[in-house]
Write a protein that holds these residues in place. Sequence first.
Motif, PDB file in Angstrom:
ATOM      1  N   VAL A 383       0.856  -1.187   0.000  1.00 29.99           N
ATOM      2  CA  VAL A 383       0.000   0.000   0.000  1.00 29.99           C
ATOM      3  C   VAL A 383       0.893   1.238   0.000  1.00 29.99           C
ATOM      4  N   ASN A 384       0.333   2.361  -0.430  1.00 30.10           N
ATOM      5  CA  ASN A 384       1.049   3.638  -0.383  1.00 30.10           C
ATOM      6  C   ASN A 384       0.139   4.696   0.203  1.00 30.10           C
ATOM      7  N   VAL A 385       0.739   5.704   0.820  1.00 31.32           N
ATOM      8  CA  VAL A 385      -0.020   6.748   1.494  1.00 31.32           C
ATOM      9  C   VAL A 385      -0.070   7.984   0.600  1.00 31.32           C
ATOM     10  N   SER A 386      -1.230   8.633   0.565  1.00 39.55           N
ATOM     11  CA  SER A 386      -1.435   9.863  -0.205  1.00 39.55           C
ATOM     12  C   SER A 386      -1.834  10.970   0.745  1.00 39.55           C
ATOM     13  N   GLY A 387      -1.298  12.164   0.518  1.00 45.90           N
ATOM     14  CA  GLY A 387      -1.623  13.311   1.346  1.00 45.90           C
ATOM     15  C   GLY A 387      -0.362  14.032   1.793  1.00 45.90           C
ATOM     16  N   ASP A 388      -0.482  15.350   2.020  1.00 54.48           N
ATOM     17  CA  ASP A 388       0.651  16.111   2.553  1.00 54.48           C
ATOM     18  C   ASP A 388       0.897  15.727   4.000  1.00 54.48           C
TER      19      ASP A 388
END
Length: 501
Positions: A383-388
Amino acid sequence: MASQWNVYESFQALLQAGPYHLAFEGVLILCIIWLFTAKKKPSKLIRLTKKEEEELIAEWMPEPLVPNPPDEDHPALNTRTVYGKVGRYIDLGKGEKVLNLGTHSYLNLGDRPEVEESALECLHQYGVGSCGPRGFYGTTQVHLELEDRIAAFFNCEMSVLYSYGFSTIASAIPAYSKNGDIIFADEMVNFPIQRGLQASRSRIVYFRHNDVEHLEELLKQQVELDKRDPKKANATRKFMVVESIYMNTGMICPLPDLVKLRKKYKLRLFIDESISFGTLGENCRGITDYFNIPMDEVDMIMGTLEATAASTGGFCVGTKFVIDHQRLSGLGYCFSASLPPMLAASVIKVIDILETEGPALVQELHDKCRQLHVALSTLPDKVNVSGDDISPVKHLRLTESTGNRCQDEVLLQRIVDKAEDLGVAITLAAYLWDKEANPPPPSIRITANKDLTKEEISKTFKVLEKSINEVLTKPESKYEVLTKPESKNEVFGKPESTKLD
């Protein structure tokens, strides 16, 4: 004597009338006489006996108001119930309470006793509801005070208050942009914005997410089109609609670059500050405060009170000339019952807290957002994380999609269920796939709050790591066949838009 004179005048006028006029009046008189004297024909409708009527009623099967789910595993049939008050920890009826990382109370101000006390005090004075729209008898002194406080908080001339966050944004956009206008919007704008764009009946031009260069390319193309028809160009208004922090990605918009394009191409700029209100900027005012951009560079700011303010409803702020227009053209303002006064009173207390403690609260929230972001970034590479990093909204997405949107959702939902069993409540991001303009990939949405401890962040990482490994390493997970067909991306009544490259 006077009545005789009136009869004489009427008789003289009748003699002076032409023959066609007299004939027409005669026909009208005959028609009136016929209507009153003609015999009515018996009705040709079939007369049913009492027994036949009862048989038809017994055979009638009404259609369901909501269509039946396509399968037994549909989320609508497997809802989660929260028992008691929603806070940092929630009771899902499974014994021990679980850590709540699924709601949007980023500063947990709804748990402050002074906020609850202000709502209860107003409840004793005004009751539960105002029982009517703002323009009729639904306005109280609390509503007017809250509008003044919001305007002063954002250093703007005026604000307008709505009773529902979704309708705020969906009503504000079509109040200004109409048929024949053009709206440039980021492809990842949230669903309320999309409904507002559709309701405006304007031409919608989507640019790639946070891609300023692509936006300028589209603006240059529009300039060339305007040169071909200057008369039409002069009558066409151009708008740009973005989010400060995007709900669908957790990314912060590049506002300084957007402001430059606004000046260069003469656009009206609308910003949705639903997430950034109270979470960005030295004074908690959102994206303009964060980038130190004057408020007069933005035509209107929209936002919801259902996140940081821990209440319900929404608001718009800007100049008096712009905002006052909504009191007669904002459908959600004109036709919806006003915000309950007690909830407006609680927001006033929230603004008091933001004005006195805001900078410290925002700094504390940003520290926790960064810590959570680091933890999520070190999860298994499946999985990968999105967001600042300072965004309170994060998204976890599959690194490699199965190629089927429904299959991806099933896998992510299993991770959510497994994490819940281990003590962390998160949520699968919900979308109306058949109505979204540009549906984002399926994701797990995780929200941060300022009261997260290092131990809770560490627990979240361990729970997610275990859940991901258990769900995504099963051999059957990748090849499981679903009976539920994948939804098509069809937008009912979707406004005209420019296709992205």
